[in-house]
Structure formats: structure tokens, C-alpha cells
Design an enzyme around this catalytic site. Sequence first.
Site: not given
Ligand SMILES: O=C1CCC=C1CO
Length: 399
Positions: A196, A375
Amino acid sequence: PFNKDFKPVALGDTNLFKPITVGNCKLKNRVVLAPLTRMRAEHPGNVPNKKWAVEYYDQRSKTPGTLLITEAVFISAQAGGYDNAPGIWSEEQMAEWKKIFAKIHENGSFVWPQLWNLGRQAFPECMKRDGLRYDSASDNIWMDDEVKEKAKNAGIEQHGITEDEIKQYIKDYVQAAKNCIECGADGIQIHSANSYLLNQFLDPVSNKRTDKYGGSIENRARFTLEVVDAIVDAIGAERTAIRLSPYNTFGGMSGGYDPTLLAQYAYVIGELEKRAINGKRLAFLDIFEPRVSNPFVDEGVGAYDQGTTEFVFSIWKGIVVRTGNLALHPEVAKEYLKNKNTLLGYGRYYISNPDLVERLRKGLPLSSYDRPSFYAMSDKGYTDYPTYEEAVKLGWDKE
Ligand SMILES: O=C1CCC=C1CO
């Protein structure tokens, strides 16, 4: 159904059930609910699910003295980019989080939201639709060809953020951290892992900047460390944690395949330890182990075995959470627990075993998880996993 390929081991007499104080939280065990995105937030508004979220966190906080890290939470709309992930910037979102945090505290457990900023992991079409930027460390260094195509079709460029935009994000992190504490959280975790935005700055594969935020180990660490310092100033080091994933390759990150990358993480952790020595020790460091190099692949697939996170312990003298395919590997869990400052993060098997803490304590069978519902916008695969007792009533032990 129970996972038949797994032989449970009781961990009740190991350090996993030795109390430890993390920040202001007196934990009675060292099992941590790892941050798990579940994509059940309501759109529009990125509001935690009003029907199911309280029950989901209630079920997973029943053993008093357990530390739960929430699913990742957007610090602002500009930091977002998924319609069904929650934020904590609006009154409506905060009203739901207050209920969730209150329920966890009612059970005698503790809650630390994970603060999220997607960068180039955002869906470009969502950012275009909402009149937001599609951000990263640098212009048009695409995560993969699919995203490049999606951005082109959406008519939006990938934007290397300016120093002013970095300053604004730091303000957003601080406000989000304050909102979490106002809602009753015990602390927050800065998400600087798993590809991210903050990770996009740490990794030279995505950060080609030539200003003070790129071009060297120190410069690539600057954004993450400025976020740490700003949040610590706002809510205190004892309420601040961070997640790092030195070996993650998901989202186009280098992982261990760039031999210089470990030096990047040793530097960041060294800077955190320097702050600690100067009286500002973060509550914990959450390390994503190379046992999982991509959170979206099955256990064992793509595990990176050419390096370890043992270097962390040569630098950081505080509390460490270690996460990565541990539920099926009590032998690895026991190894990690030999360090007196170590807690263990559990993800997928904490989804399918709401009473995981008790199952680990007693060495009870583990219910398998259903990946397609990780999800999905449904209570199926979210709040309908039974406890061990409920599963026995359903006859799962007879199957
Ligand atoms: O770090 C990750 C991998 C997939 C989603 C998140 C967020 O917590």
C-alpha cells in the site's frame, strides 16, 4: 467442517497464554487477531457494516484480554479506493466503530484499528468516479498491466504525490488516529506493509522520486517515519503500532528478490528503536513473516525461505507481533514464542474459528475457512462460523 489434515496441539501451557502489557492493554494471552479486510462496509460512505460487524468482532473478542487489530480502515476518501472497505473520517463511520469498540471492551478485550492508505492499489475507476487522484510515490509506475489498462480506460493517470499532498496525508493520518481514540480504540496500527502507499514509498521498485522522499534508504523511509512521528505526537507512542512486510511481493513489491531491501527495513526499524531509546517506544511492531509472501495465495505457496525476520530482533527491543500461516504450524508458533516479547497474529483461521483463542489453548480441531466468502457482501463466511461447542452440536466431530 474441521480441517482433517491438521493435528491440533494444546498451547495453553506455552508463552502464548502468558500475560503481557502492550501499550495500556493488559493482555491475558498473546493471540492477536490479524488485520483482515473483509469487504463488507456499506457503499456509499465506506461505513462499517451496520448489520453484521458488531457481531463479527464480538464473536472474536470473547476471551477476555485478547488484542484485536481491526480490518484496514481508510484515513480519508483520498486514501481509499474500494467501495466496501470502511473509513474512519466521517461521523457516520465513527458511530459504527464506537459500537464495535464498545462490544470488544465489554468482552474485556482490546482493539487497535489498522490505518490504511491504498496508493496505486486503489481501483482507478473508483478514484475517477469520485473525482479523486490515483496516487503513488511516482507517476505511472504500474502495479501490473491489468491496472495500467483499467486506469487508461478510466481516463486517469497514476500520480506521484507532491510534498504538499504528503503533508495533507500526514494530517489525515493524525485526524484518523484521533478519531479512533475518540471512538474508544486502545491504539492504532499504521499499515506500512503489503504494497500500500507507505510501502510504495519504501520500495525502490515503485519509488523513483528524486526529492527528499526518494533515491536513498533514508529518503524512502521518510514518509513512513513522518507518519509515525505525527501520530505519536498526537496520541502517544503507547497507542501507536506499525505493520511492516519486508518480504511481501503482493502488489508488485520486491520482497527478498531485491537484496538491498532488507537494509531498507533495518533502517526503518533502527529509526523506530532510536525513538524508543529516546522515550517514544511504539507499542508493537507487527511483522508479516515470509512464510506468506502474498496474502492471497494458499498456505505454503510462494513462501520465501531465503531469508528471515530474525534481523528485527537484533535491532528492535520492544514487542513484536509475528504473523504468517501459524494456525496450522504450532511447531513454528512455539519457536516464535521462545522470545519473551513476541505475540502471534492469526488471520485466516481466526476468520473460521471465532473462538480461536480457546481452540489454541486446548488444542481443539480447527474449522476450515471458505475462501470465496472472504470478501463477499454476506453474513455467510462472516458471522456464521460456529464455535467449537456449536460445531460439535452440528456433529462436525463425527464427520
Ligand atoms: O494488508 C492487506 C492485504 C490484503 C488486505 C490488506 C489490508 O489489511
